[in-house]
Design an enzyme around this catalytic site. Structure first.
Site, PDB file in Angstrom:
ATOM      1  N   ARG A 106     -13.103  -5.649  -6.349  1.00 31.63           N
ATOM      2  CA  ARG A 106     -13.333  -6.693  -5.353  1.00 31.63           C
ATOM      3  C   ARG A 106     -13.808  -6.029  -4.062  1.00 31.63           C
ATOM      4  NH1 ARG A 106      -7.899  -8.941  -2.622  1.00 31.63           N
ATOM      5  NH2 ARG A 106      -6.678  -7.025  -2.464  1.00 31.63           N
ATOM      6  N   ASP A 146      -6.168  -2.883  -6.240  1.00 33.84           N
ATOM      7  CA  ASP A 146      -7.096  -1.973  -5.547  1.00 33.84           C
ATOM      8  C   ASP A 146      -6.713  -0.511  -5.770  1.00 33.84           C
ATOM      9  OD1 ASP A 146      -7.984  -4.416  -4.562  1.00 33.84           O
ATOM     10  OD2 ASP A 146      -6.911  -4.198  -2.661  1.00 33.84           O
ATOM     11  N   GLN A 175      -0.095  -0.317  -5.793  1.00 37.71           N
ATOM     12  CA  GLN A 175      -1.207  -0.712  -4.935  1.00 37.71           C
ATOM     13  C   GLN A 175      -1.750   0.517  -4.205  1.00 37.71           C
ATOM     14  OE1 GLN A 175      -0.464  -4.084  -2.415  1.00 37.71           O
ATOM     15  NE2 GLN A 175      -2.310  -3.786  -1.194  1.00 37.71           N
ATOM     16  N   ASP A 176      -3.093   0.702  -4.258  1.00 40.12           N
ATOM     17  CA  ASP A 176      -3.767   1.789  -3.537  1.00 40.12           C
ATOM     18  C   ASP A 176      -3.336   3.176  -4.028  1.00 40.12           C
ATOM     19  OD1 ASP A 176      -4.815  -0.297  -2.153  1.00 40.12           O
ATOM     20  OD2 ASP A 176      -4.114   0.316  -0.187  1.00 40.12           O
ATOM     21  N   GLN A 214       0.834  -1.205   0.000  1.00 46.58           N
ATOM     22  CA  GLN A 214       0.000   0.000   0.000  1.00 46.58           C
ATOM     23  C   GLN A 214       0.868   1.255   0.000  1.00 46.58           C
ATOM     24  OE1 GLN A 214      -0.273  -2.628   2.152  1.00 46.58           O
ATOM     25  NE2 GLN A 214      -2.359  -2.776   2.983  1.00 46.58           N
TER      26      GLN A 214
END
Length: 526
Positions: free
Chosen positions: A432, A361, A339-340, A317
């Protein structure tokens, strides 16, 4: 006799509608037993019960704030990763104090609220749950939690979550239902083909304009100093304080606090004005604190800027932008990470003609966020990883939050390679479920062949598959074929009428606040 009959009828209506049993009121909330345990009998109307729970929520929030502050006062005895989590919690508690006070004050001082006012308050109450959940998530990210702190906070944080949820449920029951069912609901103003906002911002009401230039020829040499010098708490009708940031790479962690309202930052263009950093969870930051650029000031606007987090996929993250600013807009901006990447944290947000790059994500959070005419570029993830575009974090069925992606393009980034037939072995999914009531919608988007045929990915087993809301409407391209999509209870192929609920004018009430930003938008589907 007629007068007595009329009085009896009025009394019957009064007691049958406003004065319902506490049991039936509590049963309409996500925590009925907790509600029944603490609800005093003297509160007989549902409206009064809602006020009671709002006051209890505010009281508990202040308790949390005081408890967290006491630990931070003695932080030299606490591991630094736990300190970061405590700092997040204090920030969230302070925001919740403001939000709950605002809601209570408005309810007490307003005889009849418009549907737009009701939506404002529902948005603030939705955000209190998001703030609380983020506080809890921060402790879950701590590698070596400090037991004394976590055990002391467990009970008040748990009670706070239940109180916020009950307050939101009762507010929805009392005021939101009235507003949506009223014939005096807000009229929809369709605003199309607005003049594009230029760097000169001639179309926008501007109170002051300052320049950031590292060579010393402007008013400031860095962005943080310019933000700090901006006026505090300017009214919504006073125009924007504009910070023009000349082309260059700015290695800064910029934070726009809640006191800096109606701030506009304008750059020289994508990949010309770049704000960059490399914080990540692996390096000890919480996801919340890893952001290169973070904003909480209401009415924020960013134009012509690249926001970047260079931590890389192995650092997990690592946020480029965290946005918790209500009625905020990003126009012609780029968000780069893995990520993120883009943390659409809370409240109402709009993204127009932006580029978003990431892997796992990479658009996540629990705002009411709408992306329009944007380009979404999945990147090459680590080995054995997959790409998930959204991870929406709605935790409560009464939150008016979600991620709406309208008229956007989903295309493989150059590093991911030719994904026209998904032959590279990297699976890319539309989203998701990060939290139980996760909600994401794709409407009228181009989806290239990189999208996996099932479309969506489980988070863990069957978690949230029946409570989430995922939907697709009128998408096109080789990745949009829905014949092999997931068959979860929460997945829907929707019609135009249902899709309209996720447009600018309905989902974020954007026709009311976007015009003053100068950012162009399409209010509806057409």
């Amino acid at each position: 006799m007629k007068a007595w009959t009329t009085l009896y009828a009025l009394l019957f209506l009064f007691f049958s509608s406003s004065h319902v049993s506490s049991e039936s009121t509590c049963d309409a909330t996500p925590y009925p037993e907790f509600c029944k345990t603490i609800l005093p009998h003297q509160y007989v109307s549902t409206h009064d019960r809602c006020r009671f729970f709002l006051q209890q929520s505010l009281s508990t929030t202040k308790t949390i704030s005081e408890l967290v502050s006491s630990y931070l006062t003695n932080q030299h005895t606490i591991p630094y990763s736990t300190v970061h989590a405590l700092e997040d919690c204090l920030n969230h508690a302070e925001l919740n104090t403001d939000f709950l006070s605002n809601v209570l004050q408005t309810i007490e001082n307003t005889v009849t609220m418009t549907s737009y006012q009701v939506y404002d308050l529902q948005t603030l109450l939705s955000a209190t749950l998001t703030n609380q959940q983020t506080c809890l998530d921060g402790f879950n990210e701590v590698i070596t939690p400090y037991p004394l702190v976590t055990s002391a906070l467990t009970s008040p944080l748990s009670d706070g979550t239940k109180l916020y949820s009950i307050s939101l449920a009762l507010f929805t029951l009392c005021w939101v239902s009235d507003a949506t069912g009223s014939s005096n609901s807000t009229t929809v103003e369709t605003i199309l083909n607005r003049k594009l906002l230029q760097t000169s911002v001639d179309d926008v009401l501007v109170t002051q304009k300052v320049v950031v230039n590292p060579d010393g020829s402007g008013d400031f040499t860095n962005i943080n100093d310019a933000v700090s010098a901006a006026p505090n708490n300017t009214g919504t009708n006073n125009g924007y304080h504009v910070i023009y940031v000349v082309a260059g790479v700015y290695n800064e962690y910029v934070s726009v606090p809640k006191s800096k309202k109606n701030l506009m930052i304008v750059g020289d263009g994508i990949n010309r004005t770049v704000i960059t950093g490399n914080r990540s969870v692996v390096d000890g930051w919480t996801t919340f604190q890893s952001a290169t650029f973070a904003v909480d000031g209401k009415g924020f606007v960013a134009v012509n800027i690249t926001f970047r987090n260079t931590a890389g996929p192995s650092q997990h993250q690592a946020v480029a932008v965290r946005n918790g600013a209500d009625m905020s807009a990003f126009y012609n901006c780029s968000f780069e990470g893995y990520q993120d990447t883009l943390y659409v944290y809370s409240l109402r947000q709009f993204y127009k003609s932006c580029d978003i790059y990431g892997t796992v994500d990479f658009i996540f959070g629990n705002a009411a966020a709408l992306l329009q005419d944007c380009n979404l570029y999945p990147r090459l993830p680590m080995q054995n990883q997959f790409n998930a575009i959204t991870a929406q974090g709605r935790t409560d069925p009464n939150q008016n939050t979600g991620i709406s992606i309208h008229n956007c393009n989903i295309i493989a980034s150059s590093e991911l390679g030719d994904a026209s037939s998904n032959d590279n072995g990297i699976m890319t999914y539309l989203g998701r479920p990060w939290k139980e009531y996760s909600r994401s919608v794709y409407m009228q988007c181009f989806m290239d062949g990189l999208i996996d045929a099932k479309g969506w990915k489980e988070w863990s087993g069957d978690f949230a598959l029946s409570t989430l809301y995922y939907a697709e409407f009128a998408n096109w391209g080789s990745g949009s074929n829905t014949s092999d999509r997931v068959t979860w209870e929460g997945y829907h192929i929707i019609d135009e009428n249902e899709a309209d609920d996720f447009t600018v004018h309905k989902f974020i009430q954007g026709d009311k606040w976007l015009p003053k930003t100068g950012v162009p938008f399409k209010a509806g589907l057409h």
